[in-house]
Design an enzyme around this catalytic site. Structure first.
Site, PDB file in Angstrom:
ATOM      1  N   GLY A   1       0.791  -1.217   0.000  1.00  0.00           N
ATOM      2  CA  GLY A   1       0.000   0.000   0.000  1.00  0.00           C
ATOM      3  C   GLY A   1       0.822   1.265   0.000  1.00  0.00           C
TER       4      GLY A   1
ATOM      5  N   LEU B   1       0.445   3.634  -2.171  1.00  0.00           N
ATOM      6  CA  LEU B   1       0.856   3.426  -3.556  1.00  0.00           C
ATOM      7  C   LEU B   1       1.447   4.684  -4.194  1.00  0.00           C
ATOM      8  CD1 LEU B   1      -2.176   1.290  -4.792  1.00  0.00           C
ATOM      9  CD2 LEU B   1      -0.013   0.510  -3.796  1.00  0.00           C
ATOM     10  N   HIS B   2       2.393   4.454  -5.103  1.00  0.00           N
ATOM     11  CA  HIS B   2       3.018   5.524  -5.870  1.00  0.00           C
ATOM     12  C   HIS B   2       3.107   5.087  -7.330  1.00  0.00           C
ATOM     13  CE1 HIS B   2       6.606   3.019  -5.708  1.00  0.00           C
ATOM     14  NE2 HIS B   2       6.570   3.034  -4.377  1.00  0.00           N
TER      15      HIS B   2
ATOM     16  N   HIS C   1       4.190   1.480  -8.227  1.00  0.00           N
ATOM     17  CA  HIS C   1       3.137   0.470  -8.114  1.00  0.00           C
ATOM     18  C   HIS C   1       2.170   0.551  -9.295  1.00  0.00           C
ATOM     19  CE1 HIS C   1       4.022   1.121  -3.667  1.00  0.00           C
ATOM     20  NE2 HIS C   1       4.269  -0.159  -3.823  1.00  0.00           N
TER      21      HIS C   1
ATOM     22  N   GLY D   1       8.550  -4.837  -8.497  1.00  0.00           N
ATOM     23  CA  GLY D   1       9.451  -3.772  -8.902  1.00  0.00           C
ATOM     24  C   GLY D   1      10.900  -4.124  -8.623  1.00  0.00           C
TER      25      GLY D   1
ATOM     26  N   ASP E   1      13.341  -3.496  -5.329  1.00  0.00           N
ATOM     27  CA  ASP E   1      13.578  -4.542  -4.331  1.00  0.00           C
ATOM     28  C   ASP E   1      14.253  -5.726  -5.021  1.00  0.00           C
ATOM     29  OD1 ASP E   1      12.195  -3.319  -1.970  1.00  0.00           O
ATOM     30  OD2 ASP E   1      10.519  -3.369  -3.355  1.00  0.00           O
TER      31      ASP E   1
ATOM     32  N   MET F   1      11.293   5.841  -6.121  1.00  0.00           N
ATOM     33  CA  MET F   1       9.991   5.961  -5.487  1.00  0.00           C
ATOM     34  C   MET F   1       9.819   4.848  -4.461  1.00  0.00           C
ATOM     35  SD  MET F   1       7.335   7.150  -8.438  1.00  0.00           S
ATOM     36  CE  MET F   1       7.568   8.725  -9.269  1.00  0.00           C
ATOM     37  N   SER F   2       9.311   5.223  -3.297  1.00  0.00           N
ATOM     38  CA  SER F   2       9.115   4.278  -2.199  1.00  0.00           C
ATOM     39  C   SER F   2       8.017   4.810  -1.301  1.00  0.00           C
ATOM     40  CB  SER F   2      10.413   4.122  -1.397  1.00  0.00           C
ATOM     41  OG  SER F   2      10.191   3.408  -0.195  1.00  0.00           O
ATOM     42  N   SER F   3       7.228   3.909  -0.758  1.00  0.00           N
ATOM     43  CA  SER F   3       6.203   4.326   0.192  1.00  0.00           C
ATOM     44  C   SER F   3       6.817   5.007   1.408  1.00  0.00           C
ATOM     45  CB  SER F   3       5.381   3.112   0.632  1.00  0.00           C
ATOM     46  OG  SER F   3       4.760   2.495  -0.478  1.00  0.00           O
TER      47      SER F   3
END
Length: 284
Positions: free
Chosen positions: A31, A33-34, A37, A147, A150, A184-186
């Protein structure tokens, strides 16, 4: 877009889809989300008949209770983003739904999990493998999307799919970055204004390392240069920087092997936020 909260609902829906001959894409997320995702969701929608996105902050993959407590949870905002991206069903389970009883099974991925994230976050990949296996069993996807940010997680899940003969295709997409290069990362949501301004230095350091790989410089000199560059940013506390074989994730110490891609991977703390990033470099 349907919103499902129980394992039984998800299984019933996916069984219906399979009986109808529909191809299922699965995008597992935690969740907040960006665009990274959403890229996966859009790809899944383009390549399959239906798409399931799971949003579940998985407690078993956190070895830091405070990190788990502070992890961003934005289910309503996530749902608003998913429908336009082509998501057919959002799976939004509780911890009790995913873990009706404590899990005693333990995964061991050997050398793949003894390095980098596995070395610094004991038990992390056991938690990842457990929840991903559960999602694969419940959703029965034809394709699952992850993605490349990771990188180690993707490599381990690829091993999981092979070892347990999951009948699906694993699809990985390149890291999506902000305009200043930050992956980009939550967790970026938790950065202070000052730390957010410094965070692009992580990617700059990886770019320095990538250029040195292309120049044929040694792994040791690359490690020294990247560590020195990051040490110049007082706000960044480097946890690790690794020069590794992109397939095996094992440390590269001597000469490059032609035709074997190199992964430059790091983890660092900015304040109380831990970020990871990587770049892949092809060696001629």
């Amino acid at each position: 877009m349907e919103i499902l909260q129980t394992a039984a609902e998800l299984q019933a829906l996916t069984e219906t889809w399979r009986r109808n001959g529909q191809r299922i894409g699965l995008v597992p997320t935690m969740g907040a989300l960006h665009e990274g995702h959403l890229q996966l969701v859009r790809a899944a929608a383009a390549q399959n008949d239906v798409v399931i996105t799971s949003v579940f902050v998985n407690p078993t993959q956190f070895n830091n209770p405070e990190d788990f407590r502070l992890y961003p949870r934005l289910p309503e905002a996530d749902a608003a983003l998913l429908a336009p991206a082509g998501c057919t069903a959002l799976f939004l389970p509780s911890v009790e739904q995913m873990y009706p009883q404590p899990t005693v099974l333990r995964f061991d991925f050997g050398p793949l999990e003894r390095v980098m994230e596995g070395a610094h976050r004991p038990g992390h990949f056991n938690g990842v493998a457990t929840v991903v296996s559960k999602l694969f069993h419940l959703a029965r996807p034809h394709r699952a999307y992850f993605g490349q940010k990771d990188l180690q997680q993707v490599t381990i899940i690829r091993q999981l799919v092979a070892d347990l003969s999951f009948d699906l295709e694993l699809v990985a997409y390149s890291t999506i970055r902000e305009s200043d290069g930050l992956a980009m990362s939550s967790r970026n949501r938790r950065l202070s204004t000052a730390d957010r301004a410094v965070a692009p230095r992580l990617y700059e350091a990886l770019q320095l390392g990538a250029e040195m790989v292309k120049q044929g410089q040694s792994p040791s000199s690359i490690r020294q240069a990247v560590q020195a560059q990051l040490a110049s940013a007082e706000a960044i506390k480097l946890e690790y920087f690794e020069v590794a074989d992109a397939q095996t994730l094992q440390s590269v110490e001597k000469a490059w092997t032609p035709g074997r891609a190199i992964a430059l991977c790091l983890a660092a703390h900015l304040g109380d936020v831990r970020l990871i990033d990587n770049v892949i470099v092809d060696v001629a």
